[in-house]
Design an enzyme around this catalytic site. Sequence first.
Site, PDB file in Angstrom:
ATOM      1  N   CYS A   1       0.917  -1.109   0.043  1.00  0.00           N
ATOM      2  CA  CYS A   1      -0.132  -0.170  -0.042  1.00  0.00           C
ATOM      3  C   CYS A   1       0.960   1.106  -0.244  1.00  0.00           C
ATOM      4  O   CYS A   1       1.552   1.797  -1.073  1.00  0.00           O
ATOM      5  CB  CYS A   1      -0.906  -0.044   1.327  1.00  0.00           C
ATOM      6  SG  CYS A   1      -2.319   1.207   1.043  1.00  0.00           S
TER       7      CYS A   1
ATOM      8  N   HIS B   1      -3.706  -4.905   0.508  1.00  0.00           N
ATOM      9  CA  HIS B   1      -2.969  -5.330   1.645  1.00  0.00           C
ATOM     10  C   HIS B   1      -3.080  -7.053   1.952  1.00  0.00           C
ATOM     11  O   HIS B   1      -3.856  -7.513   2.430  1.00  0.00           O
ATOM     12  CB  HIS B   1      -3.798  -4.828   2.748  1.00  0.00           C
ATOM     13  CG  HIS B   1      -3.688  -3.431   3.185  1.00  0.00           C
ATOM     14  ND1 HIS B   1      -2.727  -3.094   4.012  1.00  0.00           N
ATOM     15  CD2 HIS B   1      -3.936  -2.259   2.631  1.00  0.00           C
ATOM     16  CE1 HIS B   1      -2.708  -1.758   4.003  1.00  0.00           C
ATOM     17  NE2 HIS B   1      -3.494  -1.179   3.118  1.00  0.00           N
TER      18      HIS B   1
ATOM     19  N   GLU C   1      -1.451  -8.807   3.465  1.00  0.00           N
ATOM     20  CA  GLU C   1      -1.193  -9.306   4.872  1.00  0.00           C
ATOM     21  C   GLU C   1      -2.582  -9.690   5.362  1.00  0.00           C
ATOM     22  O   GLU C   1      -2.616 -10.487   6.689  1.00  0.00           O
ATOM     23  CB  GLU C   1      -0.207  -8.365   5.650  1.00  0.00           C
ATOM     24  CG  GLU C   1      -1.265  -7.275   6.310  1.00  0.00           C
ATOM     25  CD  GLU C   1      -1.198  -6.095   5.266  1.00  0.00           C
ATOM     26  OE1 GLU C   1      -2.117  -5.137   5.578  1.00  0.00           O
ATOM     27  OE2 GLU C   1      -0.939  -6.274   4.209  1.00  0.00           O
TER      28      GLU C   1
END
Length: 256
Positions: free
Chosen positions: A111, A215, A217
């Site tokens: 990001c 994102h 993660e």
Amino acid sequence: MRPLVGIPCHAGVGAESERPIFYNNRAYVHAVERAGGVPILIPILDDLNGLNTLLPRLDGLLISGGIDVDPRNYQEEPHPRLGRTNPKLDDMEIELVRWALQENIPLLGICRGMQILNVALGGSLYQDLEELYPDSLKHPNWELPRNHIAHTIAVEPGSRMAEILGESQIPTNSLHHQGVKKVGEGVTVSGRAEDGVVELIEVNGPHFMLAAQCHPEELHSEHPAWARLFKAFIQACEESALRKVERVETLTASAV
């Protein structure tokens, strides 16, 4: 040997103590750990010379999401829709990107991390996609769960990202209002959203410097393609650690 992966922190105020703190989301730490790395949080230093002691010990860098990049870093004046910025954080992360490129240290940008990678290499950003990118999708879905699938990414065939992700269309979340405008020197776009907004980039050359606007993660436990990205990153960090060991052994042998 598990590689050490540095993750820069952000500056804020503790919710309960109201004291100044450095912090980052746990999801980044867990994603690195589950892929086999050892995450190390890096505070924002007043004196960036302190990085000279820390960085040689790191095997990789993950530049995370967060606040907006100050547009003065790419020679633009702030737009009215620009969010909060922190020039000290910008300075440190730009220094980290340039160090990683010079020293061939693997780097994964997420990001804001993708945006800072692009800016550090001479690129620029759309300060607000809704205002400045005609007919864009709704990219800032901050009110939705962080693993909400907002759109797909078309991955560029033949790119390193395509090789790692193993899919031509990747489902993704979307939690940003800025995006890459002019790409930096040596940067290649390796994935776009349906509206053409840049979602994946990579730096040309043999080094591992990849970044995603989304994102991953928050997605890697549900979507194997994003898990493969973290695995590839940690593998590159392991190879970085091995190169350091080999250099030390070579220097030791030559000194005998």
